[in-house]
Design an enzyme around this catalytic site. Structure first.
Site, short mmCIF file in Angstrom:
data_model
loop_
_atom_site.label_atom_id
_atom_site.label_comp_id
_atom_site.label_asym_id
_atom_site.label_seq_id
_atom_site.Cartn_x
_atom_site.Cartn_y
_atom_site.Cartn_z
N ASP A 205 11.58 1.40 -3.49
CA ASP A 205 11.01 2.36 -4.42
C ASP A 205 11.80 2.39 -5.73
O ASP A 205 13.03 2.39 -5.71
CB ASP A 205 11.05 3.75 -3.76
CG ASP A 205 10.29 4.80 -4.54
OD1 ASP A 205 9.06 4.63 -4.70
OD2 ASP A 205 10.90 5.79 -4.99
N GLU A 262 9.27 -2.36 -5.96
CA GLU A 262 8.38 -1.59 -6.82
C GLU A 262 9.15 -1.35 -8.10
O GLU A 262 10.06 -0.52 -8.15
CB GLU A 262 8.01 -0.25 -6.19
CG GLU A 262 6.94 0.46 -7.00
CD GLU A 262 7.26 1.87 -7.44
OE1 GLU A 262 6.35 2.55 -7.91
OE2 GLU A 262 8.44 2.31 -7.35
C1 NOJ Z 1 7.14 5.46 -6.60
C2 NOJ Z 1 6.31 5.93 -5.45
O1 NOJ Z 1 5.33 4.97 -5.16
C3 NOJ Z 1 5.74 7.26 -5.86
O2 NOJ Z 1 4.75 7.70 -4.97
C4 NOJ Z 1 6.87 8.24 -5.98
O3 NOJ Z 1 6.37 9.46 -6.48
C5 NOJ Z 1 7.95 7.73 -6.94
N1 NOJ Z 1 8.26 6.34 -6.76
C6 NOJ Z 1 9.23 8.51 -6.75
O4 NOJ Z 1 9.84 8.17 -5.53
#
Ligand code: NOJ
Length: 547
Positions: A205, A262
């Site tokens: 993440d 991500e």
């Molecule tokens: C990316 C995640 O996919 C999202 O859902 C989240 O709110 C943020 N990162 C913070 O962790």
């Protein structure tokens, strides 16, 4: 699964399970591990190689579970560790690998370390694991700098003793301090904890925000609002060293464990730096997701991702939808350029044609699955689900709604519980029990329910199943290379060559507004929609050809 499968991730199709909304096994209106175990055969029939499960850890769910209170346990709402282990075994028995989500930028404010930090007070070692600072102004009542939370408002929160802590996301998601050796060691222990339980990899993440510039300087708009390494917290070069150590941990397992980043890093060359041979294996190419439904835009983003990733020996990673963006049939139901707005709030006010959106979505899927590299499918897209655009505001759960001062609806519209059976309460989400789903389902979901889709030979589900079976069987698909063909204006056509040099596959995607002819001697294997009576490819339609 055998040892020579160590490279499985290079051309895998990974199915994203937003566990809270996938299937409810205990009839309480919230998805859970029992529900997922009960539906593994759906995923096996669909033909995916792996699942990625969104955070399932103990959490107050202030941000849908991306506020983790304990990284090495299961939220009782979803099940327990024994059920998680059973799920891993049962998925592996079906040849499906399991990828979890790790959230290294922030903890939940319910995490034991954060509670200890609050209790211990300013200057304590406990506060060193987070980003606590004194405020500005004579009485310290101004935040330490001008950073803004991704969800809106200041990125700083003041605690009763007067200090402030940094939260780039929700106020309940304090950023951790990656300069602290205990933070590093603790995340490494979490990786090993799940790898030891047979997990095949992690989605990382916000992989581009963990490292902050020393001194935490103000952001000067127009000067450091770009991601070129100079921004105080986006894509700083220091993150790479963290991922090198993670890679070494994953590589010590047999087969090696893998990562997908991500990282919303717009420059594909900078994104590819995360994929150097000793770093992470894959990273989502979000520029493909955000491309407009226009041939030039799609093609240039595909080319850039492939070129930059190839330069570091990594496959591209394609995705059209996830739990953070408006579902692609609803994005594409707007004018072509609206593909660029990826949140519901970006496109909500634009006129929408749902039939057109679904036609384009089907074509986009055949485009994605024909590209070289790995692809992600978000739960429900195999049913052609649209975004739920009109959830009553008193049911909205995404912190975006509150933190934007009730101006942005946020991401709940793509997180609505799945419809499994059209005629059952909650469309079968809770297996026949009539518990109210945690988010309301729109009536239109009846048309998209799994049982309706299974019975319809022209359904989206049939298209996904056929496409995944062909992709698995055809030696030119999966990994390998892409060569563009000349094609009429507004269309995309390319030949594919697989990893072993096999060819004989051509894809044609008509992104223009008029029908186009098929290439000569082409034999149609699969189409995203019917051809014209003259065997032409209509607008917003894709075909897979044996060539
Ligand atoms: C990316 C995640 O996919 C999202 O859902 C989240 O709110 C943020 N990162 C913070 O962790």
């Amino acid at each position: 699964m055998t040892a020579h499968d160590a490279d499985w991730w290079r051309d895998a199709v990974v199915y994203q399970v937003y566990i809270r909304s996938f299937a409810d096994g205990n009839g309480d209106g919230t998805g859970d591990i029992a529900g997922l175990r009960g539906r593994l055969d759906h995923l096996a029939r669909l033909g995916v190689d792996a699942i990625w499960i969104n955070p399932w850890y103990p959490s107050p769910l202030a941000d849908g579970g991306y506020d983790v209170a304990d990284y090495r346990a299961i939220n009782p709402m979803f099940g327990d560790t024994a059920q998680a282990e059973a799920l891993i075994t049962e998925a592996h028995e079906r040849g499906i690998r399991v990828v979890l989500d790790i959230v290294p930028n922030h903890h939940s404010d319910d995490h034991a370390w954060f509670r200890a930090a609050l209790a211990a007070g300013p200057g304590s070692p406990e506060r060193e694991r987070y980003v606590f600072r004194d405020g500005r102004g004579a009485d310290g009542s101004e935040p330490p700098n001008n950073w803004i939370s991704m969800f809106g408002g200041s990125a700083w929160e003041r605690v009763p003793d007067g200090q402030w802590y940094l939260h780039l996301f929700d106020v309940r998601q304090p950023d951790v301090n990656w300069e602290h050796p205990e933070v590093r060691a603790d995340f490494e222990e979490t990786l090993r904890f799940w790898f030891d339980r047979g997990i095949d990899g992690f989605r990382v993440d916000v992989a581009n925000s963990m490292v902050k510039q020393p001194g935490l300087p103000d952001i000067e708009p127009g000067v450091n609002d770009v991601q070129d390494g100079t921004h105080p917290y986006l894509d700083r070069d220091g993150v790479h060293e963290i991922f090198r150590s993670w890679r070494a941990i994953g590589d010590a397992y047999d087969p090696p464990r893998v990562f997908v980043a991500e990282a919303w890093v717009p420059d594909p060359e900078r994104l590819a730096r995360y994929l150097r041979p000793d770093e992470l294996q894959t990273a989502f190419s979000f520029n493909f997701l955000t491309a407009a439904w226009l041939a030039d835009d799609l093609r240039s983003n595909i080319d850039d991702a492939i070129a930059e990733n190839t330069a570091v020996g990594a496959p591209a990673t394609w995705v059209l939808s996830n739990h953070d963006v408006c579902r692609h049939p609803s994005r594409l139901s707007r004018k072509p350029e609206a593909g660029r707005g990826w949140n519901l709030d970006d496109v909500l006010d634009l006129p929408s044609d749902p039939e057109l959106g679904l036609r384009r979505a089907r074509a986009a899927t055949l485009l994605m699955l024909a590209l070289p590299g790995t692809a992600y499918v978000y739960q429900g897209e195999e049913f052609g689900l649209p975004e739920a655009e009109d959830i009553p505001v008193d049911r909205l759960d995404d912190p975006t709604w509150t933190l934007s001062g009730h101006t942005l609806r946020g991401r709940d519209g793509c997180r609505v519980p799945l419809p499994w059976a059209a005629g059952e309460p909650a469309f079968g989400f809770s297996g026949g029990a009539d518990a109210e789903p945690w988010l309301p389902q729109p009536e239109v979901f009846a048309r998209h329910a799994a049982d309706v889709q299974e019975a319809d030979p022209d359904s989206v589900l049939r298209l996904y199943t056929d496409a995944l079976a062909l992709r698995r069987a055809h030696p030119a698909l999966g990994g390998g290379t892409l060569t563009w063909r000349d094609s009429p204006e507004g269309t995309l056509a390319f030949d594919r060559t697989g990893d072993d040099g096999e060819s004989g596959f051509t894809a044609l995607v008509n992104v223009s507004s008029a029908p186009v002819s098929l290439p000569e001697d082409a034999e149609v294997m699969l189409t995203s929609g019917p051809l014209t009576p003259r065997d032409e490819v209509p607008a917003d339609t894709a075909v897979w050809l044996r060539s």
